[in-house]
Design a protein around this motif. Sequence first.
Motif, PDB file in Angstrom:
ATOM      1  N   ASN A   1      43.450  33.384  36.749  1.00  9.18           N
ATOM      2  CA  ASN A   1      42.221  34.173  36.127  1.00  9.18           C
ATOM      3  C   ASN A   1      41.704  35.101  37.536  1.00  9.18           C
ATOM      4  O   ASN A   1      41.185  35.838  36.650  1.00  9.18           O
ATOM      5  CB  ASN A   1      41.026  33.764  34.714  1.00  9.18           C
ATOM      6  CG  ASN A   1      41.913  33.286  33.898  1.00  9.18           C
ATOM      7  OD1 ASN A   1      43.147  33.221  33.419  1.00  9.18           O
ATOM      8  ND2 ASN A   1      40.769  32.194  33.000  1.00  9.18           N
ATOM      9  N   SER A   2      41.654  34.374  38.695  1.00 13.04           N
ATOM     10  CA  SER A   2      40.819  35.361  39.423  1.00 13.04           C
ATOM     11  C   SER A   2      41.268  36.833  39.825  1.00 13.04           C
ATOM     12  O   SER A   2      42.417  37.141  39.874  1.00 13.04           O
ATOM     13  CB  SER A   2      40.174  34.219  40.499  1.00 13.04           C
ATOM     14  OG  SER A   2      41.617  33.837  41.020  1.00 13.04           O
ATOM     15  N   SER A   3      40.218  37.706  40.180  1.00 12.47           N
ATOM     16  CA  SER A   3      40.433  38.471  41.400  1.00 12.47           C
ATOM     17  C   SER A   3      40.796  38.250  42.756  1.00 12.47           C
ATOM     18  O   SER A   3      40.418  36.791  43.422  1.00 12.47           O
ATOM     19  CB  SER A   3      39.272  39.109  41.412  1.00 12.47           C
ATOM     20  OG  SER A   3      38.371  38.514  41.863  1.00 12.47           O
TER      21      SER A   3
ATOM     22  N   LEU B   1      37.535  29.997  45.422  1.00 10.88           N
ATOM     23  CA  LEU B   1      38.537  29.513  44.094  1.00 10.88           C
ATOM     24  C   LEU B   1      38.852  28.167  44.691  1.00 10.88           C
ATOM     25  O   LEU B   1      39.634  27.194  43.940  1.00 10.88           O
ATOM     26  CB  LEU B   1      38.609  30.367  43.118  1.00 10.88           C
ATOM     27  CG  LEU B   1      37.190  31.234  41.779  1.00 10.88           C
ATOM     28  CD1 LEU B   1      37.895  32.042  40.459  1.00 10.88           C
ATOM     29  CD2 LEU B   1      36.829  29.858  41.554  1.00 10.88           C
TER      30      LEU B   1
ATOM     31  N   SER C   1      40.809  28.601  36.094  1.00 13.69           N
ATOM     32  CA  SER C   1      39.891  30.112  36.697  1.00 13.69           C
ATOM     33  C   SER C   1      40.474  30.692  37.753  1.00 13.69           C
ATOM     34  O   SER C   1      40.500  31.621  38.337  1.00 13.69           O
ATOM     35  CB  SER C   1      38.943  29.302  37.526  1.00 13.69           C
ATOM     36  OG  SER C   1      38.003  28.407  36.082  1.00 13.69           O
ATOM     37  N   LEU C   2      41.239  29.688  38.712  1.00 12.93           N
ATOM     38  CA  LEU C   2      41.911  30.104  39.869  1.00 12.93           C
ATOM     39  C   LEU C   2      42.836  31.113  39.290  1.00 12.93           C
ATOM     40  O   LEU C   2      43.154  32.805  39.503  1.00 12.93           O
ATOM     41  CB  LEU C   2      42.358  29.816  40.637  1.00 12.93           C
ATOM     42  CG  LEU C   2      42.874  30.000  41.629  1.00 12.93           C
ATOM     43  CD1 LEU C   2      42.626  29.608  43.164  1.00 12.93           C
ATOM     44  CD2 LEU C   2      44.911  28.448  42.076  1.00 12.93           C
TER      45      LEU C   2
ATOM     46  N   ARG D   1      39.734  24.382  36.685  1.00 12.26           N
ATOM     47  CA  ARG D   1      39.236  24.900  38.037  1.00 12.26           C
ATOM     48  C   ARG D   1      40.893  25.608  38.189  1.00 12.26           C
ATOM     49  O   ARG D   1      40.740  26.667  38.891  1.00 12.26           O
ATOM     50  CB  ARG D   1      39.237  24.520  39.281  1.00 12.26           C
ATOM     51  CG  ARG D   1      37.605  23.930  38.929  1.00 12.26           C
ATOM     52  CD  ARG D   1      37.619  22.683  39.812  1.00 12.26           C
ATOM     53  NE  ARG D   1      35.791  22.183  39.733  1.00 12.26           N
ATOM     54  CZ  ARG D   1      34.889  22.072  41.874  1.00 12.26           C
ATOM     55  NH1 ARG D   1      35.579  22.393  42.578  1.00 12.26           N
ATOM     56  NH2 ARG D   1      34.016  22.028  41.116  1.00 12.26           N
TER      57      ARG D   1
ATOM     58  N   ALA E   1      38.275  37.266  44.986  1.00 14.93           N
ATOM     59  CA  ALA E   1      37.465  35.451  44.209  1.00 14.93           C
ATOM     60  C   ALA E   1      38.664  34.063  44.310  1.00 14.93           C
ATOM     61  O   ALA E   1      38.201  33.318  45.065  1.00 14.93           O
ATOM     62  CB  ALA E   1      36.953  35.592  42.908  1.00 14.93           C
ATOM     63  N   TRP E   2      40.080  34.775  45.210  1.00 15.63           N
ATOM     64  CA  TRP E   2      40.573  33.393  44.609  1.00 15.63           C
ATOM     65  C   TRP E   2      40.482  32.720  45.888  1.00 15.63           C
ATOM     66  O   TRP E   2      40.812  31.500  45.888  1.00 15.63           O
ATOM     67  CB  TRP E   2      42.044  33.896  44.855  1.00 15.63           C
ATOM     68  CG  TRP E   2      43.561  33.178  44.781  1.00 15.63           C
ATOM     69  CD1 TRP E   2      43.723  33.085  43.451  1.00 15.63           C
ATOM     70  CD2 TRP E   2      43.851  32.599  46.135  1.00 15.63           C
ATOM     71  NE1 TRP E   2      45.307  31.896  44.197  1.00 15.63           N
ATOM     72  CE2 TRP E   2      44.734  31.728  45.270  1.00 15.63           C
ATOM     73  CE3 TRP E   2      43.920  33.325  47.578  1.00 15.63           C
ATOM     74  CZ2 TRP E   2      45.822  31.289  46.064  1.00 15.63           C
ATOM     75  CZ3 TRP E   2      44.784  32.222  48.100  1.00 15.63           C
ATOM     76  CH2 TRP E   2      45.655  31.520  47.554  1.00 15.63           C
TER      77      TRP E   2
ATOM     78  N   ARG F   1      49.496  33.113  46.318  1.00 15.87           N
ATOM     79  CA  ARG F   1      48.876  33.225  44.814  1.00 15.87           C
ATOM     80  C   ARG F   1      49.632  32.642  44.380  1.00 15.87           C
ATOM     81  O   ARG F   1      49.335  30.946  43.349  1.00 15.87           O
ATOM     82  CB  ARG F   1      48.076  34.194  45.092  1.00 15.87           C
ATOM     83  CG  ARG F   1      47.216  33.994  43.077  1.00 15.87           C
ATOM     84  CD  ARG F   1      46.645  35.415  42.959  1.00 15.87           C
ATOM     85  NE  ARG F   1      45.916  34.923  41.968  1.00 15.87           N
ATOM     86  CZ  ARG F   1      44.389  35.800  41.662  1.00 15.87           C
ATOM     87  NH1 ARG F   1      44.800  37.150  42.406  1.00 15.87           N
ATOM     88  NH2 ARG F   1      44.398  35.133  40.086  1.00 15.87           N
TER      89      ARG F   1
END
Length: 92
Positions: free
Chosen positions: A60-62, A69, A57-58, A54, A65-66, A4
């Motif tokens: 900051n995602s869990s 996203l 958001s990626l 976007r 959800a990664w 990630r």
Amino acid sequence: MQERLAYQSKMRSQLDNIIAQIEKLEAAAKQAEDEAKNKRLEALRLKRVAFEERLQSLQNSSGEAWEELRLGLESAWGELQSALDNAFAKFQ
């Protein structure tokens, strides 16, 4: 987690490259004072902002959800790259 972070770093680097290319186009448009080119640039800027949102958001995602996203980010990347390619083609 490493995958990630590596992916986020890769996409940030690609975005930085796009930003540099957009700045070159902006300089060319200012010299030409071409309204059509300026409109293309504005559309390109909007796509860049959408991509940046976007990417944020990626970042900051869990974990769950990664992946979803990431797929959306890939799609936005394709649109941004296509818009940049089209802008360069029109500017030449």
